[in-house]
Scaffold this motif. Structure first.
Motif, PDB file in Angstrom:
ATOM      1  N   PRO A 177       0.929  -1.202   0.301  1.00 24.60           N
ATOM      2  CA  PRO A 177      -0.037  -0.119  -0.017  1.00 24.60           C
ATOM      3  C   PRO A 177       0.781   1.409   0.004  1.00 24.60           C
ATOM      4  CG  PRO A 177      -0.648  -1.401   1.651  1.00 24.60           C
ATOM      5  CD  PRO A 177       0.686  -2.170   1.221  1.00 24.60           C
ATOM      6  N   VAL A 178       1.787   1.295   0.483  1.00 28.33           N
ATOM      7  CA  VAL A 178       2.841   2.386   0.675  1.00 28.33           C
ATOM      8  C   VAL A 178       3.475   2.847  -0.794  1.00 28.33           C
ATOM      9  CG1 VAL A 178       4.917   3.399   1.437  1.00 28.33           C
ATOM     10  CG2 VAL A 178       3.627   1.781   2.705  1.00 28.33           C
ATOM     11  N   GLU A 179       3.584   1.855  -1.452  1.00 32.95           N
ATOM     12  CA  GLU A 179       4.037   2.113  -2.900  1.00 32.95           C
ATOM     13  C   GLU A 179       2.844   2.395  -3.943  1.00 32.95           C
ATOM     14  OE1 GLU A 179       6.869   2.778  -5.500  1.00 32.95           O
ATOM     15  OE2 GLU A 179       7.370   2.262  -3.852  1.00 32.95           O
ATOM     16  N   TYR A 180       1.887   2.148  -3.829  1.00 34.10           N
ATOM     17  CA  TYR A 180       0.452   2.431  -4.423  1.00 34.10           C
ATOM     18  C   TYR A 180       0.283   3.932  -3.818  1.00 34.10           C
ATOM     19  CZ  TYR A 180       0.450  -2.750  -4.647  1.00 34.10           C
ATOM     20  OH  TYR A 180       0.599  -4.029  -4.823  1.00 34.10           O
ATOM     21  N   ILE A 181       0.148   4.118  -2.704  1.00 35.76           N
ATOM     22  CA  ILE A 181      -0.075   5.509  -2.271  1.00 35.76           C
ATOM     23  C   ILE A 181       0.824   6.517  -2.979  1.00 35.76           C
ATOM     24  CG2 ILE A 181      -0.339   7.242  -0.371  1.00 35.76           C
ATOM     25  CD1 ILE A 181      -1.357   4.840   1.157  1.00 35.76           C
ATOM     26  N   LEU A 182       2.070   6.178  -2.861  1.00 33.53           N
ATOM     27  CA  LEU A 182       3.076   6.939  -3.513  1.00 33.53           C
ATOM     28  C   LEU A 182       3.090   7.215  -5.008  1.00 33.53           C
ATOM     29  CD1 LEU A 182       6.329   6.161  -1.682  1.00 33.53           C
ATOM     30  CD2 LEU A 182       5.005   8.387  -1.400  1.00 33.53           C
ATOM     31  N   THR A 183       2.593   6.234  -5.452  1.00 34.12           N
ATOM     32  CA  THR A 183       2.540   6.154  -7.004  1.00 34.12           C
ATOM     33  C   THR A 183       1.197   7.074  -7.530  1.00 34.12           C
ATOM     34  OG1 THR A 183       3.340   4.064  -7.394  1.00 34.12           O
ATOM     35  CG2 THR A 183       1.940   4.752  -9.533  1.00 34.12           C
ATOM     36  N   VAL A 184       0.104   6.814  -6.858  1.00 33.13           N
ATOM     37  CA  VAL A 184      -1.096   7.863  -7.138  1.00 33.13           C
ATOM     38  C   VAL A 184      -0.602   9.332  -6.642  1.00 33.13           C
ATOM     39  CG1 VAL A 184      -3.334   8.484  -6.353  1.00 33.13           C
ATOM     40  CG2 VAL A 184      -2.799   6.113  -6.751  1.00 33.13           C
ATOM     41  N   LEU A 185      -0.058   9.678  -5.527  1.00 26.67           N
ATOM     42  CA  LEU A 185       0.172  11.023  -5.240  1.00 26.67           C
ATOM     43  C   LEU A 185       1.383  11.598  -6.356  1.00 26.67           C
ATOM     44  CD1 LEU A 185       0.548  10.857  -1.527  1.00 26.67           C
ATOM     45  CD2 LEU A 185      -1.365  11.708  -2.657  1.00 26.67           C
ATOM     46  N   SER A 186       2.248  10.882  -6.800  1.00 23.79           N
ATOM     47  CA  SER A 186       2.932  11.119  -7.626  1.00 23.79           C
ATOM     48  C   SER A 186       2.545  11.647  -9.188  1.00 23.79           C
ATOM     49  CB  SER A 186       4.395  10.388  -7.910  1.00 23.79           C
ATOM     50  OG  SER A 186       4.114   9.575  -9.222  1.00 23.79           O
ATOM     51  N   LEU A 187       1.350  10.769  -9.639  1.00 25.73           N
ATOM     52  CA  LEU A 187       0.778  10.936 -10.681  1.00 25.73           C
ATOM     53  C   LEU A 187      -0.285  12.272 -10.687  1.00 25.73           C
ATOM     54  CD1 LEU A 187      -0.363   7.347 -11.824  1.00 25.73           C
ATOM     55  CD2 LEU A 187       1.309   8.717 -12.764  1.00 25.73           C
TER      56      LEU A 187
END
Length: 86
Positions: free
Chosen positions: A46-56
């Motif tokens: 989940p940490v990586e998924y959140i970071l990916t969404v925030l970066s997009l």
């Protein structure tokens, strides 16, 4: 104190999730298995998924704001003529 807890609680939760993913990656590395980038992404969870969404989201906002900025905001009226006359 209440503000400190409201700010530090999500950070502590993310650190706990991150440590769990690091342990699972270390277990896989100890077993002699090579991890690909996709494997590491999936292990991050989940940490990586959140970071990916925030970066997009941040990237799309940067593109939008860059394309919609007005000429008058960047260069005040008369500044360009003043610079050409120097």
């Amino acid at each position: 104190m209440r503000r400190f807890l409201s700010v530090s609680a999500p950070i502590l939760a993310l650190l706990c999730l991150l440590s769990v993913t690091q342990l699972s990656a270390a277990d896989a590395a100890a077993a002699g298995k090579q991890l690909s980038l996709l494997d590491l992404y999936i292990l991050a969870g989940p940490v990586e998924y959140i970071l990916t969404v925030l970066s997009l989201i941040s990237f799309s906002l940067c593109i939008q704001w860059t394309l919609t900025i007005k000429h008058d905001v960047l260069i005040p009226e008369g500044l360009a003529d003043e610079m050409h006359n120097i």
